[in-house]
Write a protein that holds these residues in place. Structure first.
Motif, mmCIF file in Angstrom:
data_model
loop_
_atom_site.group_PDB
_atom_site.id
_atom_site.type_symbol
_atom_site.label_atom_id
_atom_site.label_comp_id
_atom_site.label_asym_id
_atom_site.label_seq_id
_atom_site.Cartn_x
_atom_site.Cartn_y
_atom_site.Cartn_z
ATOM 1 N N LYS A 152 21.577 46.319 -16.215
ATOM 2 C CA LYS A 152 20.188 46.678 -15.916
ATOM 3 C C LYS A 152 19.337 46.623 -17.185
ATOM 4 O O LYS A 152 18.209 46.110 -17.166
ATOM 5 C CB LYS A 152 20.136 48.080 -15.302
ATOM 6 C CG LYS A 152 20.668 48.168 -13.890
ATOM 7 C CD LYS A 152 20.884 49.611 -13.451
ATOM 8 C CE LYS A 152 19.649 50.479 -13.591
ATOM 9 N NZ LYS A 152 19.903 51.877 -13.166
ATOM 10 N N GLN A 153 19.855 47.164 -18.277
ATOM 11 C CA GLN A 153 19.096 47.217 -19.524
ATOM 12 C C GLN A 153 18.821 45.832 -20.095
ATOM 13 O O GLN A 153 17.814 45.626 -20.781
ATOM 14 C CB GLN A 153 19.869 48.045 -20.566
ATOM 15 C CG GLN A 153 20.047 49.508 -20.206
ATOM 16 C CD GLN A 153 18.758 50.303 -20.314
ATOM 17 O OE1 GLN A 153 17.793 49.856 -20.917
ATOM 18 N NE2 GLN A 153 18.733 51.487 -19.724
ATOM 19 N N MET A 154 19.701 44.858 -19.789
ATOM 20 C CA MET A 154 19.580 43.532 -20.384
ATOM 21 C C MET A 154 19.114 42.464 -19.396
ATOM 22 O O MET A 154 18.963 41.299 -19.759
ATOM 23 C CB MET A 154 20.922 43.115 -21.003
ATOM 24 C CG MET A 154 21.387 44.035 -22.107
ATOM 25 S SD MET A 154 22.893 43.465 -22.922
ATOM 26 C CE MET A 154 22.279 42.052 -23.852
ATOM 27 N N GLY A 155 18.903 42.864 -18.145
ATOM 28 C CA GLY A 155 18.460 41.902 -17.145
ATOM 29 C C GLY A 155 19.515 40.890 -16.761
ATOM 30 O O GLY A 155 19.201 39.740 -16.420
ATOM 31 N N ILE A 156 20.780 41.293 -16.789
ATOM 32 C CA ILE A 156 21.904 40.406 -16.452
ATOM 33 C C ILE A 156 22.325 40.700 -15.020
ATOM 34 O O ILE A 156 22.494 41.856 -14.641
ATOM 35 C CB ILE A 156 23.083 40.630 -17.426
ATOM 36 C CG1 ILE A 156 22.646 40.261 -18.847
ATOM 37 C CG2 ILE A 156 24.309 39.817 -17.004
ATOM 38 C CD1 ILE A 156 23.629 40.677 -19.921
ATOM 39 N N LYS A 157 22.519 39.666 -14.225
ATOM 40 C CA LYS A 157 22.735 39.845 -12.787
ATOM 41 C C LYS A 157 24.196 39.761 -12.338
ATOM 42 O O LYS A 157 24.502 40.106 -11.189
ATOM 43 C CB LYS A 157 21.924 38.797 -12.012
ATOM 44 C CG LYS A 157 20.417 38.953 -12.174
ATOM 45 C CD LYS A 157 19.947 40.297 -11.648
ATOM 46 C CE LYS A 157 18.432 40.437 -11.722
ATOM 47 N NZ LYS A 157 17.990 41.768 -11.235
ATOM 48 N N THR A 158 25.099 39.308 -13.203
ATOM 49 C CA THR A 158 26.489 39.114 -12.790
ATOM 50 C C THR A 158 27.443 39.714 -13.806
ATOM 51 O O THR A 158 27.215 39.610 -15.019
ATOM 52 C CB THR A 158 26.803 37.616 -12.633
ATOM 53 O OG1 THR A 158 25.869 37.015 -11.735
ATOM 54 C CG2 THR A 158 28.216 37.391 -12.097
ATOM 55 N N ALA A 159 28.517 40.328 -13.308
ATOM 56 C CA ALA A 159 29.566 40.839 -14.186
ATOM 57 C C ALA A 159 30.930 40.427 -13.634
ATOM 58 O O ALA A 159 31.109 40.268 -12.418
ATOM 59 C CB ALA A 159 29.495 42.354 -14.324
#
Length: 311
Positions: free
Chosen positions: A147-154
């Motif tokens: 959320k903090q980095m705007g990343i959508k996939t883990a």
């Protein structure tokens, strides 16, 4: 390695492939920084169908800012960043929890025109997602960083201790925990991609049991290959909407262009027909004789993937 040596080595190494046209195309590019396979490869736009990434852990830069310029040198379009070690800690050894470090990553990626395509929770390879205390909260820390980095996939591997083929009795606990993770992911608007030991039909059943589009499969080419399954048929069974990202390599031994059991053109044709698009993340396929030659191994694999998927 100078430009002439670079082109000669690439063409010689890929003589059996339609590489000459790529080499000719490269000759018209700015070669001022070209000193390894993959360096200064064309950068794909953010709307490109297929984009190629490498992993900070595998290029020996786990949670190091210098992974970004190295990925740029290799010629990748993006980077998968690991969340750090787990061990006996309550959560990941995650430097990205520091706002200042996060901002450094964001700024450096923007400067280099690189994307951070995903975060990886590789600490769970050797941990039990089913039994470890607070596993859901640990994944929650990853989601917060996303959320903090705007990343959508883990990426979440169920790992050795979460092997549902060898340990089917763990399935209820894993499903229950993944349902809780799914709730957090849904609220955050992100996707957690799991890697399992199941075949494609088994993964389809598992995803239906979890019942959330926020849990998908992070497909790894090496899994069906080492089990003797049809890689392309596995992709078709899963379908485009169940695969969030792909680790597009095999086990170590030879570079991708020299791998006789992995027909990358057939894979691309399959993904094209499925209508899938997204990140192809290079994990392994290192030359067994030079496993720590980061620039050589990942530069060659990145260059090859671009000839197949971005030509």
């Amino acid at each position: 390695m100078k430009r002439r040596s670079f082109l000669n080595s690439c063409v010689a190494g890929m003589a059996a492939l339609p590489f000459a046209s790529w080499a000719a195309e490269m000759s018209g590019m700015d070669m001022s920084r070209m000193d390894m396979p993959g360096m200064d490869m064309p950068r794909m736009s953010k709307k490109a169908r297929y984009k190629i990434a490498v992993i900070d852990l595998m290029i020996l830069k786990r949670q190091k800012l210098s992974a970004l310029p190295l990925a740029d040198e290799i010629g990748a379009d993006g980077l998968e960043v690991d969340m750090g070690g787990l061990g006996d800690r309550p959560t990941f050894d995650n430097k990205l929890a520091d706002p200042a470090v996060r901002q450094q990553y964001i700024d450096k990626a923007k400067e280099l025109d690189l994307e951070i395509c995903s975060l990886a929770m590789t600490g769970f390879y050797a941990q039990s997602f089913a039994k470890r205390d607070g596993a859901e909260r640990t994944v929650g820390d990853c989601i917060e960083t996303m959320k903090q980095m705007g990343i959508k996939t883990a990426f979440l591997p169920l790992g050795i201790q979460g092997d549902l083929v060898k340990n089917p009795e763990l399935r209820p606990a894993i499903v229950e925990r993944l349902k809780k993770v799914a709730e957090m992911a849904e609220k955050a608007g992100v996707v957690i991609g799991i890697e399992t030991a199941l075949d494609a039909k088994g993964e389809v059943a598992l995803l239906k049991e979890i019942g959330s589009k926020s849990i998908q499969i992070y497909f790894n080419f090496s899994n069906p290959l080492k089990e003797g399954r049809d890689l392309c048929e596995e992709l078709r069974i899963l379908g485009k909407n169940r695969i969030c990202q792909i680790h597009c390599t095999d086990e170590d031994g030879v570079w991708l262009q020299n791998n006789t059991r992995l027909d990358m053109k057939k894979v691309k044709a399959t993904l094209d027909k499925m209508g899938w698009k997204g990140w192809l993340v290079i994990e392994r396929s290192r030359d067994a004789s030079k496993p720590r030659d980061v620039r050589g191994n990942f530069g060659a694999n990145t260059a090859f993937m671009k000839t197949v998927f971005q030509s």
